[in-house]
Design a protein around this motif. Structure first.
Motif, PDB file in Angstrom:
ATOM      1  N   ALA A 201       0.852  -1.190   0.000  1.00 30.85           N
ATOM      2  CA  ALA A 201       0.000   0.000   0.000  1.00 30.85           C
ATOM      3  C   ALA A 201       0.883   1.233   0.000  1.00 30.85           C
ATOM      4  O   ALA A 201       2.043   1.180   0.404  1.00 30.85           O
ATOM      5  N   GLY A 202       0.316   2.337  -0.444  1.00 32.44           N
ATOM      6  CA  GLY A 202       1.059   3.590  -0.482  1.00 32.44           C
ATOM      7  C   GLY A 202       0.677   4.506   0.658  1.00 32.44           C
ATOM      8  O   GLY A 202      -0.345   4.314   1.320  1.00 32.44           O
ATOM      9  N   SER A 203       1.516   5.494   0.913  1.00 34.63           N
ATOM     10  CA  SER A 203       1.269   6.579   1.858  1.00 34.63           C
ATOM     11  C   SER A 203       0.947   6.071   3.266  1.00 34.63           C
ATOM     12  O   SER A 203       1.300   4.964   3.658  1.00 34.63           O
ATOM     13  N   SER A 204       0.238   6.901   4.038  1.00 40.36           N
ATOM     14  CA  SER A 204      -0.094   6.552   5.417  1.00 40.36           C
ATOM     15  C   SER A 204      -1.210   5.519   5.509  1.00 40.36           C
ATOM     16  O   SER A 204      -1.587   5.106   6.614  1.00 40.36           O
ATOM     17  N   LEU A 205      -1.722   5.084   4.383  1.00 43.81           N
ATOM     18  CA  LEU A 205      -2.742   4.027   4.403  1.00 43.81           C
ATOM     19  C   LEU A 205      -2.208   2.748   5.030  1.00 43.81           C
ATOM     20  O   LEU A 205      -2.978   1.936   5.545  1.00 43.81           O
ATOM     21  N   LYS A 206      -0.885   2.574   5.029  1.00 39.88           N
ATOM     22  CA  LYS A 206      -0.297   1.395   5.661  1.00 39.88           C
ATOM     23  C   LYS A 206      -0.564   1.398   7.164  1.00 39.88           C
ATOM     24  O   LYS A 206      -0.902   0.374   7.743  1.00 39.88           O
ATOM     25  N   LEU A 207      -0.418   2.555   7.791  1.00 35.46           N
ATOM     26  CA  LEU A 207      -0.723   2.645   9.219  1.00 35.46           C
ATOM     27  C   LEU A 207      -2.214   2.446   9.471  1.00 35.46           C
ATOM     28  O   LEU A 207      -2.603   1.809  10.455  1.00 35.46           O
ATOM     29  N   CYS A 208      -3.037   2.961   8.572  1.00 36.87           N
ATOM     30  CA  CYS A 208      -4.486   2.807   8.722  1.00 36.87           C
ATOM     31  C   CYS A 208      -4.902   1.342   8.651  1.00 36.87           C
ATOM     32  O   CYS A 208      -5.828   0.917   9.350  1.00 36.87           O
ATOM     33  N   LEU A 209      -4.225   0.563   7.805  1.00 31.35           N
ATOM     34  CA  LEU A 209      -4.546  -0.868   7.700  1.00 31.35           C
ATOM     35  C   LEU A 209      -4.274  -1.590   9.009  1.00 31.35           C
ATOM     36  O   LEU A 209      -5.007  -2.502   9.395  1.00 31.35           O
ATOM     37  N   VAL A 210      -3.217  -1.192   9.718  1.00 32.02           N
ATOM     38  CA  VAL A 210      -2.950  -1.773  11.035  1.00 32.02           C
ATOM     39  C   VAL A 210      -3.992  -1.297  12.040  1.00 32.02           C
ATOM     40  O   VAL A 210      -4.516  -2.076  12.843  1.00 32.02           O
ATOM     41  N   ALA A 211      -4.327  -0.019  11.997  1.00 32.12           N
ATOM     42  CA  ALA A 211      -5.299   0.543  12.935  1.00 32.12           C
ATOM     43  C   ALA A 211      -6.658  -0.135  12.827  1.00 32.12           C
ATOM     44  O   ALA A 211      -7.323  -0.383  13.838  1.00 32.12           O
ATOM     45  N   GLU A 212      -7.070  -0.460  11.606  1.00 30.83           N
ATOM     46  CA  GLU A 212      -8.390  -1.074  11.448  1.00 30.83           C
ATOM     47  C   GLU A 212      -8.342  -2.595  11.506  1.00 30.83           C
ATOM     48  O   GLU A 212      -9.367  -3.252  11.332  1.00 30.83           O
ATOM     49  N   GLY A 213      -7.166  -3.164  11.761  1.00 31.51           N
ATOM     50  CA  GLY A 213      -7.060  -4.596  11.994  1.00 31.51           C
ATOM     51  C   GLY A 213      -6.831  -5.448  10.778  1.00 31.51           C
ATOM     52  O   GLY A 213      -6.679  -6.663  10.884  1.00 31.51           O
ATOM     53  N   LYS A 214      -6.784  -4.836   9.595  1.00 28.25           N
ATOM     54  CA  LYS A 214      -6.594  -5.625   8.377  1.00 28.25           C
ATOM     55  C   LYS A 214      -5.155  -6.131   8.238  1.00 28.25           C
ATOM     56  O   LYS A 214      -4.905  -7.131   7.574  1.00 28.25           O
ATOM     57  N   ALA A 215      -4.212  -5.413   8.823  1.00 27.22           N
ATOM     58  CA  ALA A 215      -2.808  -5.839   8.859  1.00 27.22           C
ATOM     59  C   ALA A 215      -2.378  -5.942  10.312  1.00 27.22           C
ATOM     60  O   ALA A 215      -2.868  -5.202  11.171  1.00 27.22           O
ATOM     61  N   ASP A 216      -1.458  -6.871  10.585  1.00 30.31           N
ATOM     62  CA  ASP A 216      -0.957  -7.054  11.946  1.00 30.31           C
ATOM     63  C   ASP A 216       0.298  -6.239  12.208  1.00 30.31           C
ATOM     64  O   ASP A 216       0.552  -5.834  13.343  1.00 30.31           O
ATOM     65  N   VAL A 217       1.096  -6.015  11.168  1.00 36.78           N
ATOM     66  CA  VAL A 217       2.363  -5.328  11.369  1.00 36.78           C
ATOM     67  C   VAL A 217       2.799  -4.619  10.088  1.00 36.78           C
ATOM     68  O   VAL A 217       2.534  -5.098   8.977  1.00 36.78           O
ATOM     69  N   TYR A 218       3.434  -3.478  10.281  1.00 38.56           N
ATOM     70  CA  TYR A 218       4.016  -2.719   9.177  1.00 38.56           C
ATOM     71  C   TYR A 218       5.435  -2.331   9.577  1.00 38.56           C
ATOM     72  O   TYR A 218       5.633  -1.423  10.379  1.00 38.56           O
ATOM     73  N   PRO A 219       6.440  -3.041   9.048  1.00 43.19           N
ATOM     74  CA  PRO A 219       7.825  -2.678   9.342  1.00 43.19           C
ATOM     75  C   PRO A 219       8.315  -1.606   8.368  1.00 43.19           C
ATOM     76  O   PRO A 219       8.088  -1.711   7.168  1.00 43.19           O
ATOM     77  N   ARG A 220       9.003  -0.598   8.907  1.00 43.84           N
ATOM     78  CA  ARG A 220       9.500   0.467   8.036  1.00 43.84           C
ATOM     79  C   ARG A 220      11.001   0.659   8.252  1.00 43.84           C
ATOM     80  O   ARG A 220      11.434   1.295   9.197  1.00 43.84           O
ATOM     81  N   PHE A 221      11.769   0.050   7.362  1.00 43.59           N
ATOM     82  CA  PHE A 221      13.221   0.156   7.409  1.00 43.59           C
ATOM     83  C   PHE A 221      13.694   0.957   6.197  1.00 43.59           C
ATOM     84  O   PHE A 221      14.530   0.501   5.420  1.00 43.59           O
ATOM     85  N   ALA A 222      13.144   2.122   6.058  1.00 43.13           N
ATOM     86  CA  ALA A 222      13.471   3.045   4.972  1.00 43.13           C
ATOM     87  C   ALA A 222      13.107   4.442   5.462  1.00 43.13           C
ATOM     88  O   ALA A 222      12.336   4.589   6.420  1.00 43.13           O
ATOM     89  N   PRO A 223      13.653   5.482   4.840  1.00 37.16           N
ATOM     90  CA  PRO A 223      13.463   6.839   5.362  1.00 37.16           C
ATOM     91  C   PRO A 223      12.008   7.318   5.330  1.00 37.16           C
ATOM     92  O   PRO A 223      11.274   7.077   4.371  1.00 37.16           O
ATOM     93  N   THR A 224      11.612   7.976   6.409  1.00 40.67           N
ATOM     94  CA  THR A 224      10.355   8.721   6.466  1.00 40.67           C
ATOM     95  C   THR A 224      10.612   9.990   7.282  1.00 40.67           C
ATOM     96  O   THR A 224      11.565  10.065   8.052  1.00 40.67           O
ATOM     97  N   MET A 225       9.727  10.953   7.123  1.00 40.69           N
ATOM     98  CA  MET A 225       9.809  12.185   7.898  1.00 40.69           C
ATOM     99  C   MET A 225       8.646  12.229   8.896  1.00 40.69           C
ATOM    100  O   MET A 225       7.686  11.471   8.790  1.00 40.69           O
ATOM    101  N   GLU A 226       8.743  13.140   9.841  1.00 39.36           N
ATOM    102  CA  GLU A 226       7.735  13.209  10.901  1.00 39.36           C
ATOM    103  C   GLU A 226       6.319  13.397  10.355  1.00 39.36           C
ATOM    104  O   GLU A 226       5.364  12.822  10.872  1.00 39.36           O
TER     105      GLU A 226
END
Length: 274
Positions: A201-226
């Motif tokens: 998934a793109g953008s912050s939708l990855k965090l939303c997928l965890v929040a709504e329970g559709k995903a269990d984990v989202y690992p981010r080992f690449a650059p992001t900003m606040e």
């Protein structure tokens, strides 16, 4: 201070920004490259202008830290108790690809941690939102337009939960930034939990997928900003999940001297430290 902020006001700002984005989306827009080689479009700029002006109008005493705004020196920022952290168009690469996976992110940060978050996905007409003490929710934008107050907003929205694991471990990863470290982490999860399903998934939708329970984990080992994560973190945490730094295991924090995030993992509350 948090109790004086009406979520409907913030949601209305995000939707107004979304209208500007969609006007550009349906045009033959040009793409520039910033100094870090990331793409920039007229949509980023127009969305920033709307959000910055509306936040200043409604909350004149609260500073705004936006990806497309002026970034003040840390010496001027460090004593801010409250601030807005904004990504006017998160997922510009997805916007350019026209795949719909881009969002407007608006977060309120208090003493280094997000306490309110709104993420609006214009193409999906979906709003994710959270407020400390109230929980995390999801609603269609068209359904939110005529609501009269925050209590009505919450009562008409779907409450999100990020606690219990799925029967089959579900990992969400970036559509544009799959690093070798991410692949190694997924292999580790697979070794511990067995079969793993992977969703991109793109953008912050990855965090939303965890929040709504559709995903269990989202690992981010690449650059992001606040501004990429603040709103999403509020939504995940108020749904019962966690956003932790990989090294220290501490919560991701904001308004740091260096606005670059460390590597982090977003996960459901019941998922043990890996």
């Amino acid at each position: 201070m948090l109790t004086t902020i009406n979520l409907l006001d913030v949601i209305a700002i995000s939707m107004k920004a979304g209208e500007q984005i969609m006007d550009v989306y349906h045009s033959d827009f040009a793409v520039e490259n910033k100094e870090d080689k990331s793409p920039l479009t007229l949509a980023d700029k127009k969305s920033h202008e709307v959000i910055a002006s509306e936040l200043k109008r409604l909350f004149p005493k609260m500073p705004v830290l936006s990806e497309e705004g002026k970034h003040l020196p840390y010496e001027e920022r460090k004593n801010w108790e409250y601030l807005w952290v904004v990504d006017p168009l998160d997922g510009t690469k997805e916007f350019v690809k026209r795949n719909g996976e881009f969002t407007v992110n608006i977060a309120l940060v208090h003493k280094g941690y997000p306490v309110l978050g709104v993420i609006y996905a214009p193409i999906l007409d979906t709003i994710y939102f959270a407020k400390e003490g109230a929980g995390s929710f999801k609603i269609k934008g068209v359904e939110a337009v005529n609501l009269r107050n925050e209590a009505e907003l919450i009562s008409h929205s779907e409450k999100l939960s990020s606690r219990e694991l799925n029967q089959e471990m579900a990992v969400v990863a970036s559509r544009s930034h799959m690093s070798p470290e991410t692949e190694a982490y997924i292999n580790k999860i697979q070794g511990k939990y067995g079969k793993v399903t992977i969703t991109s998934a793109g953008s912050s939708l990855k965090l939303c997928l965890v929040a709504e329970g559709k995903a269990d984990v989202y690992p981010r080992f690449a650059p992001t900003m606040e501004w990429d994560t603040a709103a999403g973190q509020a939504i995940v945490e108020q749904a019962g999940g966690k956003v932790v730094q990989t090294e220290s295991k501490e919560r991701l924090s904001y308004n740091k001297e260096n606005l670059l995030n460390p590597w982090f993992i977003v996960k459901k509350g019941s998922l043990m430290d890996e």
